[in-house]
Motif scaffolding. Structure first.
Motif, mmCIF file in Angstrom:
data_model
loop_
_atom_site.group_PDB
_atom_site.id
_atom_site.type_symbol
_atom_site.label_atom_id
_atom_site.label_comp_id
_atom_site.label_asym_id
_atom_site.label_seq_id
_atom_site.Cartn_x
_atom_site.Cartn_y
_atom_site.Cartn_z
ATOM 1 N N ASN A 16 4.571 -4.135 2.543
ATOM 2 C CA ASN A 16 3.229 -3.937 1.988
ATOM 3 C C ASN A 16 2.639 -5.166 1.323
ATOM 4 O O ASN A 16 1.750 -5.067 0.505
ATOM 5 C CB ASN A 16 3.246 -2.799 0.970
ATOM 6 C CG ASN A 16 3.634 -1.508 1.628
ATOM 7 O OD1 ASN A 16 3.163 -1.206 2.715
ATOM 8 N ND2 ASN A 16 4.515 -0.756 1.002
ATOM 9 N N THR A 17 3.172 -6.349 1.629
ATOM 10 C CA THR A 17 2.650 -7.550 1.004
ATOM 11 C C THR A 17 1.140 -7.631 1.213
ATOM 12 O O THR A 17 0.633 -7.313 2.287
ATOM 13 C CB THR A 17 3.325 -8.790 1.606
ATOM 14 O OG1 THR A 17 4.723 -8.613 1.496
ATOM 15 C CG2 THR A 17 2.924 -10.046 0.873
ATOM 16 N N ARG A 107 3.138 -13.719 -6.371
ATOM 17 C CA ARG A 107 3.390 -14.998 -5.692
ATOM 18 C C ARG A 107 2.184 -15.889 -5.943
ATOM 19 O O ARG A 107 1.229 -15.923 -5.176
ATOM 20 C CB ARG A 107 3.654 -14.760 -4.206
ATOM 21 C CG ARG A 107 5.035 -14.125 -3.965
ATOM 22 C CD ARG A 107 5.147 -13.485 -2.618
ATOM 23 N NE ARG A 107 4.408 -12.254 -2.552
ATOM 24 C CZ ARG A 107 4.916 -11.049 -2.904
ATOM 25 N NH1 ARG A 107 6.143 -10.953 -3.333
ATOM 26 N NH2 ARG A 107 4.174 -9.977 -2.834
ATOM 27 N N LEU B 68 8.185 -6.803 -5.320
ATOM 28 C CA LEU B 68 7.327 -5.698 -4.906
ATOM 29 C C LEU B 68 6.239 -6.286 -4.019
ATOM 30 O O LEU B 68 5.559 -7.228 -4.401
ATOM 31 C CB LEU B 68 6.687 -5.025 -6.126
ATOM 32 C CG LEU B 68 7.636 -4.424 -7.164
ATOM 33 C CD1 LEU B 68 6.853 -4.030 -8.413
ATOM 34 C CD2 LEU B 68 8.355 -3.225 -6.595
ATOM 35 N N GLY B 69 6.088 -5.763 -2.829
ATOM 36 C CA GLY B 69 5.140 -6.366 -1.892
ATOM 37 C C GLY B 69 3.720 -6.356 -2.407
ATOM 38 O O GLY B 69 3.098 -7.389 -2.576
ATOM 39 N N ASN B 70 3.227 -5.195 -2.671
ATOM 40 C CA ASN B 70 1.878 -5.032 -3.194
ATOM 41 C C ASN B 70 2.036 -4.292 -4.516
ATOM 42 O O ASN B 70 1.952 -3.067 -4.572
ATOM 43 C CB ASN B 70 1.037 -4.227 -2.199
ATOM 44 C CG ASN B 70 -0.428 -4.240 -2.552
ATOM 45 O OD1 ASN B 70 -0.797 -4.541 -3.694
ATOM 46 N ND2 ASN B 70 -1.270 -3.917 -1.588
ATOM 47 N N PRO B 71 2.315 -5.048 -5.595
ATOM 48 C CA PRO B 71 2.811 -4.441 -6.832
ATOM 49 C C PRO B 71 1.939 -3.336 -7.405
ATOM 50 O O PRO B 71 2.457 -2.347 -7.920
ATOM 51 C CB PRO B 71 2.870 -5.617 -7.814
ATOM 52 C CG PRO B 71 2.731 -6.837 -7.011
ATOM 53 C CD PRO B 71 2.109 -6.486 -5.710
#
Lengths: 256, 310
Positions: A16-17, A107, B68-71
């Motif tokens: 889910n980035t 990031r 977490l990818g999309n926190p």
């Protein structure tokens, strides 16, 4: 062989980035949707238009050609667009909204990259706008019965766009490194003056490489033959280095 | 699920957070309580990846924040309500959050409604918002992507009593739906009414943790008698640690043996007439707060005086 090696070395994917294009779109919106930015954009639009009026009003002094119409617009863009670029990189630290931004995307280098790309897009758009306004002014000059040369060399067009972009990038680099709006803006505006004040002795020699008022002018005038090394040194010292250090600083800096 | 494991942070040789460990389970609201400067915000920033711990680690649903990818879809955070760009409207702020999380922009209106900022307020610049409105916006921002976990730093700050009651209901509903909430506060009254677990921190160290009930039952009994001097003599005689409160009642501290019933029995035997006898709830928690956090302040019971402690 590289193909067979690539598969196992792949990093585990995070499903889910946040897609980079989405980050870019959001940074673009952020750079334009605040009151300060809107005012700044309006002022830039107006002043760029005014700049093209100069060669229109003084046909005796200015050749009625692209270069004469674009040069004043380029100076306006080079002076003011960097302010928006600087704000994009610094204002979040001043407003402390980095606290939100970096929890939304931990990031941080990606955020900085999105901001720089968004600034780049703005700069290209600014150049396109200036070209459109210049074309309008030239068309007006044409209807006034003047001899207008519509010949635009790609070399000069490239020089113009690059000049505007380099100034924007320098602003962003200062912003990324200093992370403080007043400091970055002051440095950006004071730097050329400092060079002109300090152009004595060995400083003059250094200035040939680092004074962006000189080196970037070569870019604008598409006069890079014999100046390529100076231009590249200026870019390295005032754009690449501070931007790289700035990204490093941003990723490590304590957010509070 | 939030896990903090032996988090430590030093600044210029001063330990701000020392070996802080705790766990917040789904379905619970944990109050992170301590005086200002105790290290609450630093701990929360370490959990949310904004500050790098010198040692220790924190995870949310088993992963470090940065992993977490999309926190914002996993954990909603409100770390500082005033850390919002003042030149943007509330709606624009939420739209950015919604867009980044990848949720439909129709969510923006739903959340604006939910946090009570719909209508004109939504389109005003955040710079013109009161602190309470900023808190509501911040809570909205935290909730926009429907996360499973909420981390809120002093969310009640600047909210009026109505706002605090509203937030309490909101967080209870969130936890009832299986969500995990961690909220910090230096205001005992606020924490006590909202949370079901407490982690108390003082000078960077966890000094107490457990359910509210556990912490409260060990905190004592409040007694008032017609003859206070006789009552205190009696308590001295049985060796119960106690002291006189500002309001004139006696607080018997941390005593599992001398519960309310036993006090009543003793008083009856000694012929002392009790006019008040109750487990110390609020006052007791304050007492606990001050004794555990090392505050030298006497347990003055008004919330007003507590605010000054920060």
């Amino acid at each position: 062989m590289s193909l067979t090696l690539a598969a196992p070395s792949q990093r585990p994917t995070r499903p889910n980035t946040v897609p980079f294009l989405r980050l870019l779109r959001i940074e673009w919106r952020k750079s334009c949707d605040t009151r300060a930015a809107r005012w700044m954009l309006a002022v830039i639009g107006l002043l760029t238009a005014c700049a093209t009026v100069v060669p229109l009003a003084l046909p005796a002094q200015f050749e009625q050609a692209w270069q004469a119409y674009l040069a004043p617009a380029a100076l306006v863009l080079a002076l003011l667009l960097p302010v928006i670029s600087i704000l994009a990189l610094t204002s979040e630290w001043g407003q402390r909204s980095v606290l939100v931004t970096f929890t939304q995307e931990p990031r941080r280098a990606r955020v900085v990259a999105a901001k720089v790309l968004s600034g780049t897009a703005l700069s290209l758009l600014g150049s396109a706008y200036a070209a459109a306004v210049a074309a309008g002014a030239m068309a007006l000059s044409d209807t006034l019965g003047r001899q207008v040369s519509w010949d635009l060399s790609p070399r000069y067009a490239l020089g113009f766009v690059t000049f505007v972009l380099l100034n924007s990038l320098m602003g962003m680099a200062f912003g990324a490194l200093l992370l403080n709006t007043p400091a970055a803006i002051v440095l950006f505006f004071v730097l050329p003056t400092v060079w002109s004040l300090l152009s004595y002795g060995w400083l003059t020699k250094i200035g040939k490489w680092l004074d962006t008022a000189q080196t970037f002018r070569y870019v604008l005038e598409a006069d890079w033959h014999g100046h390529t090394a100076q231009i590249l040194v200026s870019i390295g010292f005032w754009i690449v280095a501070p931007l790289a250090l700035g990204i490093l600083r941003t990723t490590r800096r304590e957010v509070s | 699920m939030i896990t903090a494991q032996e988090l430590s942070k030093r600044y210029n040789g001063t330990t701000v957070v020392h070996d802080v460990s705790f766990t917040c389970k789904p379905g619970t609201i944990t109050g992170f309580l301590g005086p200002n400067g105790a290290g609450k915000s630093t701990t929360l920033r370490m959990i949310t990846g904004l500050t790098r711990p010198d040692s220790g680690a924190a995870t949310i649903d088993g992963r470090a924040y940065a992993e977490l990818g999309n926190p914002t879809r996993v954990v909603g955070t409100l770390l500082d309500a005033s850390a919002v760009h003042s030149g943007r409207s509330g709606r624009a702020t939420l739209r950015i959050a919604a867009d980044l999380a990848g949720v439909a922009s129709s969510e923006v209106d739903r959340v604006l409604e939910l946090v009570g900022l719909s209508g004109k307020a939504a389109d005003r610049r955040v710079g013109a918002y009161s602190l309470g409105m900023r808190q509501r916006l911040g809570i909205g921002q935290a909730l926009i992507a429907q996360p499973r976990v909420l981390i809120l730093d002093e969310p009640a700050n600047g909210l009026d009593p109505d706002g605090i009651a509203w937030m309490r209901t909101l967080l209870r509903d969130f936890a009832a739906g299986g969500g995990t909430v961690l909220l910090s506060s230096h205001l005992l009254g606020e924490v006590q009414a909202t949370v079901d677990r407490l982690v108390m921190i003082a000078s960077g160290r966890v000094v107490a943790h457990g359910t509210l009930d556990e912490l409260l039952t060990s905190s004592g009994v409040v007694v008032r008698a017609t003859n206070m001097a006789a009552l205190r003599t009696m308590l001295d005689r049985v060796g119960a640690a106690h002291h006189l409160q500002d309001d004139g009642a006696v607080l018997i501290e941390h005593d599992d043996v001398l519960d309310a019933e036993r006090v009543a029995r003793l008083a009856s035997q000694t012929g002392i007439l009790l006019v008040e006898l109750r487990p110390s709830d609020r006052a007791g928690l304050e007492q606990l707060f001050f004794s555990l956090t090392g505050g030298a302040e006497p347990p003055t019971a008004t919330p007003h005086s507590l605010e000054k402690v920060r």
